[in-house]
Motif scaffolding. Sequence first.
Motif, mmCIF file in Angstrom:
data_model
loop_
_atom_site.group_PDB
_atom_site.id
_atom_site.type_symbol
_atom_site.label_atom_id
_atom_site.label_comp_id
_atom_site.label_asym_id
_atom_site.label_seq_id
_atom_site.Cartn_x
_atom_site.Cartn_y
_atom_site.Cartn_z
ATOM 1 N N ILE A 1 17.035 8.157 76.992
ATOM 2 C CA ILE A 1 15.756 8.174 76.271
ATOM 3 C C ILE A 1 15.906 7.543 74.889
ATOM 4 C CG2 ILE A 1 14.045 9.688 75.194
ATOM 5 C CD1 ILE A 1 14.511 11.643 77.534
ATOM 6 N N ILE A 2 16.991 7.873 74.199
ATOM 7 C CA ILE A 2 17.226 7.311 72.863
ATOM 8 C C ILE A 2 17.334 5.794 72.929
ATOM 9 C CG2 ILE A 2 18.911 7.135 70.980
ATOM 10 C CD1 ILE A 2 19.540 10.099 71.452
ATOM 11 N N TYR A 3 18.139 5.310 73.861
ATOM 12 C CA TYR A 3 18.354 3.862 73.957
ATOM 13 C C TYR A 3 17.081 3.119 74.347
ATOM 14 C CZ TYR A 3 19.966 -0.633 75.665
ATOM 15 O OH TYR A 3 20.110 -1.985 75.891
ATOM 16 N N GLN A 4 16.399 3.616 75.374
ATOM 17 C CA GLN A 4 15.198 2.933 75.841
ATOM 18 C C GLN A 4 14.102 2.944 74.778
ATOM 19 O OE1 GLN A 4 15.285 1.222 78.385
ATOM 20 N NE2 GLN A 4 16.859 2.071 79.721
ATOM 21 N N THR A 5 13.953 4.066 74.083
ATOM 22 C CA THR A 5 12.929 4.165 73.038
ATOM 23 C C THR A 5 13.237 3.212 71.885
ATOM 24 O OG1 THR A 5 12.567 6.500 73.591
ATOM 25 C CG2 THR A 5 11.760 5.727 71.453
ATOM 26 N N LEU A 6 14.489 3.207 71.457
ATOM 27 C CA LEU A 6 14.885 2.334 70.356
ATOM 28 C C LEU A 6 14.677 0.867 70.688
ATOM 29 C CD1 LEU A 6 18.166 3.978 68.967
ATOM 30 C CD2 LEU A 6 16.012 3.640 67.747
ATOM 31 N N ARG A 7 15.100 0.473 71.870
ATOM 32 C CA ARG A 7 15.010 -0.962 72.178
ATOM 33 C C ARG A 7 13.564 -1.418 72.347
ATOM 34 N NH1 ARG A 7 16.910 -2.802 78.199
ATOM 35 N NH2 ARG A 7 15.460 -1.570 79.428
ATOM 36 N N ILE A 8 12.707 -0.568 72.911
ATOM 37 C CA ILE A 8 11.299 -0.938 73.042
ATOM 38 C C ILE A 8 10.652 -1.086 71.668
ATOM 39 C CG2 ILE A 8 9.027 -0.134 73.808
ATOM 40 C CD1 ILE A 8 10.407 1.147 76.198
ATOM 41 N N ILE A 9 10.870 -0.092 70.809
ATOM 42 C CA ILE A 9 10.279 -0.118 69.477
ATOM 43 C C ILE A 9 10.780 -1.316 68.673
ATOM 44 C CG2 ILE A 9 10.178 1.075 67.250
ATOM 45 C CD1 ILE A 9 10.224 3.718 68.815
ATOM 46 N N LEU A 10 12.088 -1.537 68.693
ATOM 47 C CA LEU A 10 12.659 -2.629 67.899
ATOM 48 C C LEU A 10 12.246 -3.997 68.425
ATOM 49 C CD1 LEU A 10 16.258 -1.252 67.243
ATOM 50 C CD2 LEU A 10 14.415 -1.554 65.590
ATOM 51 N N ILE A 11 12.215 -4.158 69.734
ATOM 52 C CA ILE A 11 11.798 -5.441 70.304
ATOM 53 C C ILE A 11 10.345 -5.736 69.949
ATOM 54 C CG2 ILE A 11 11.273 -6.634 72.479
ATOM 55 C CD1 ILE A 11 13.822 -5.436 73.615
ATOM 56 N N LEU A 12 9.489 -4.726 70.029
ATOM 57 C CA LEU A 12 8.088 -4.912 69.677
ATOM 58 C C LEU A 12 7.937 -5.245 68.196
ATOM 59 C CD1 LEU A 12 6.365 -2.049 71.723
ATOM 60 C CD2 LEU A 12 6.295 -4.504 72.166
ATOM 61 N N ILE A 13 8.703 -4.568 67.348
ATOM 62 C CA ILE A 13 8.655 -4.854 65.903
ATOM 63 C C ILE A 13 9.090 -6.287 65.627
ATOM 64 C CG2 ILE A 13 9.742 -4.333 63.681
ATOM 65 C CD1 ILE A 13 9.782 -1.392 64.527
ATOM 66 N N PHE A 14 10.186 -6.693 66.255
ATOM 67 C CA PHE A 14 10.708 -8.042 66.024
ATOM 68 C C PHE A 14 9.710 -9.109 66.469
ATOM 69 C CE2 PHE A 14 14.451 -6.002 64.901
ATOM 70 C CZ PHE A 14 15.458 -6.896 64.553
ATOM 71 N N PHE A 15 9.083 -8.890 67.615
ATOM 72 C CA PHE A 15 8.210 -9.924 68.172
ATOM 73 C C PHE A 15 6.792 -9.884 67.615
ATOM 74 C CE2 PHE A 15 11.659 -10.546 70.987
ATOM 75 C CZ PHE A 15 11.501 -11.803 71.548
ATOM 76 N N LEU A 16 6.387 -8.743 67.096
ATOM 77 C CA LEU A 16 5.023 -8.639 66.582
ATOM 78 C C LEU A 16 4.933 -8.885 65.079
ATOM 79 C CD1 LEU A 16 3.663 -5.546 68.550
ATOM 80 C CD2 LEU A 16 3.195 -7.968 68.971
ATOM 81 N N PHE A 17 5.978 -8.506 64.330
ATOM 82 C CA PHE A 17 5.877 -8.538 62.875
ATOM 83 C C PHE A 17 6.879 -9.473 62.195
ATOM 84 C CE2 PHE A 17 4.517 -4.279 64.275
ATOM 85 C CZ PHE A 17 3.195 -4.328 63.858
ATOM 86 N N LEU A 18 7.946 -9.818 62.877
ATOM 87 C CA LEU A 18 8.961 -10.684 62.265
ATOM 88 C C LEU A 18 8.956 -12.039 62.958
ATOM 89 C CD1 LEU A 18 11.839 -8.061 61.917
ATOM 90 C CD2 LEU A 18 10.189 -8.758 60.177
ATOM 91 N N ILE A 19 8.224 -12.964 62.398
ATOM 92 C CA ILE A 19 8.007 -14.267 63.032
ATOM 93 C C ILE A 19 9.322 -15.008 63.256
ATOM 94 C CG2 ILE A 19 6.906 -16.518 62.770
ATOM 95 C CD1 ILE A 19 4.723 -15.162 61.155
ATOM 96 N N GLU A 20 10.230 -14.920 62.292
ATOM 97 C CA GLU A 20 11.473 -15.679 62.392
ATOM 98 C C GLU A 20 12.383 -15.164 63.508
ATOM 99 O OE1 GLU A 20 11.998 -12.623 59.021
ATOM 100 O OE2 GLU A 20 10.456 -13.890 59.918
ATOM 101 N N PHE A 21 12.077 -13.964 64.052
ATOM 102 C CA PHE A 21 12.908 -13.400 65.109
ATOM 103 C C PHE A 21 12.226 -13.442 66.474
ATOM 104 C CE2 PHE A 21 14.859 -11.356 61.380
ATOM 105 C CZ PHE A 21 16.188 -11.663 61.634
ATOM 106 N N LYS A 22 11.174 -14.263 66.613
ATOM 107 C CA LYS A 22 10.500 -14.380 67.906
ATOM 108 C C LYS A 22 11.271 -15.338 68.817
ATOM 109 C CE LYS A 22 5.774 -13.157 66.614
ATOM 110 N NZ LYS A 22 4.353 -13.578 66.620
ATOM 111 N N THR A 23 12.538 -15.051 69.006
ATOM 112 C CA THR A 23 13.411 -15.863 69.842
ATOM 113 C C THR A 23 14.342 -14.937 70.594
ATOM 114 O OG1 THR A 23 15.078 -16.064 68.109
ATOM 115 C CG2 THR A 23 13.364 -17.762 68.179
ATOM 116 N N ALA A 24 15.249 -15.549 71.360
ATOM 117 C CA ALA A 24 16.252 -14.757 72.057
ATOM 118 C C ALA A 24 17.123 -13.987 71.078
ATOM 119 C CB ALA A 24 17.120 -15.671 72.928
ATOM 120 N N ILE A 25 17.346 -14.561 69.893
ATOM 121 C CA ILE A 25 18.156 -13.888 68.883
ATOM 122 C C ILE A 25 17.521 -12.563 68.470
ATOM 123 C CG2 ILE A 25 19.022 -14.038 66.510
ATOM 124 C CD1 ILE A 25 19.371 -17.003 66.882
#
Length: 204
Positions: free
Chosen positions: A84-108
């Motif tokens: 639960i910890i891992y899945q929750t963290l990765r979903i939240i962080l991936i969404l943050i990176f792709f929605l709010f951090l334009i420079e990280f909208k890549t595989a990196i």
Amino acid sequence: NKNKNKAKKIFNYLLKLKIYFLMFFLALSFILAYPLAYWILNKPDILFPFLLASCYMFIFSLETFFTHLFFVIKQVKYIAITGIIYQTLRIILILIFFLFLIEFKTAIGAIIALLISIIFTFLYVFYKNYKLSPEFFTTFFETEKQKLLKKDKKSIWKFGLSMTLNKALSIVLIGETDVIMMGLLLIGTYEIGLYRVASSLILL
């Protein structure tokens, strides 16, 4: 008590093997990263993601090893909590990176999100195991009395090599064929990153 002592010996022996192998393959990955990116695949932009992915696999493998210790100490509920910890963290962080951090909208961006998630998950797993069964962590530097017998080591090697080979073939031939084909044929790292994020969300 005898079985518990043997379990500690096996755990420490396997942990040493795990660390040695992981360090070897991590070093090998770093050495081969440049030739693979520039000479073989001719895609320089995958160099940094490849290095990040290597670090991710290193920590992920250690986290998996310590997670399995919950079976040994009969605390299976923490496996579910870890997931639960891992899945929750990765979903939240991936969404943050792709929605709010334009420079990280890549595989990196996706790999960094996964790397951060697995680091925090590993820290939780290590802490919980140490708190629940500190005796497993007190004999890492073993004495002669604490060493496994040669026959036990031989059995571990025989079983471990067969399982590793089967798992490696399964992952490469079944689990990652789609990503490998996309990387070699048509799609760039941005599209592969989106594909991996989408597939990860679907499989939750």
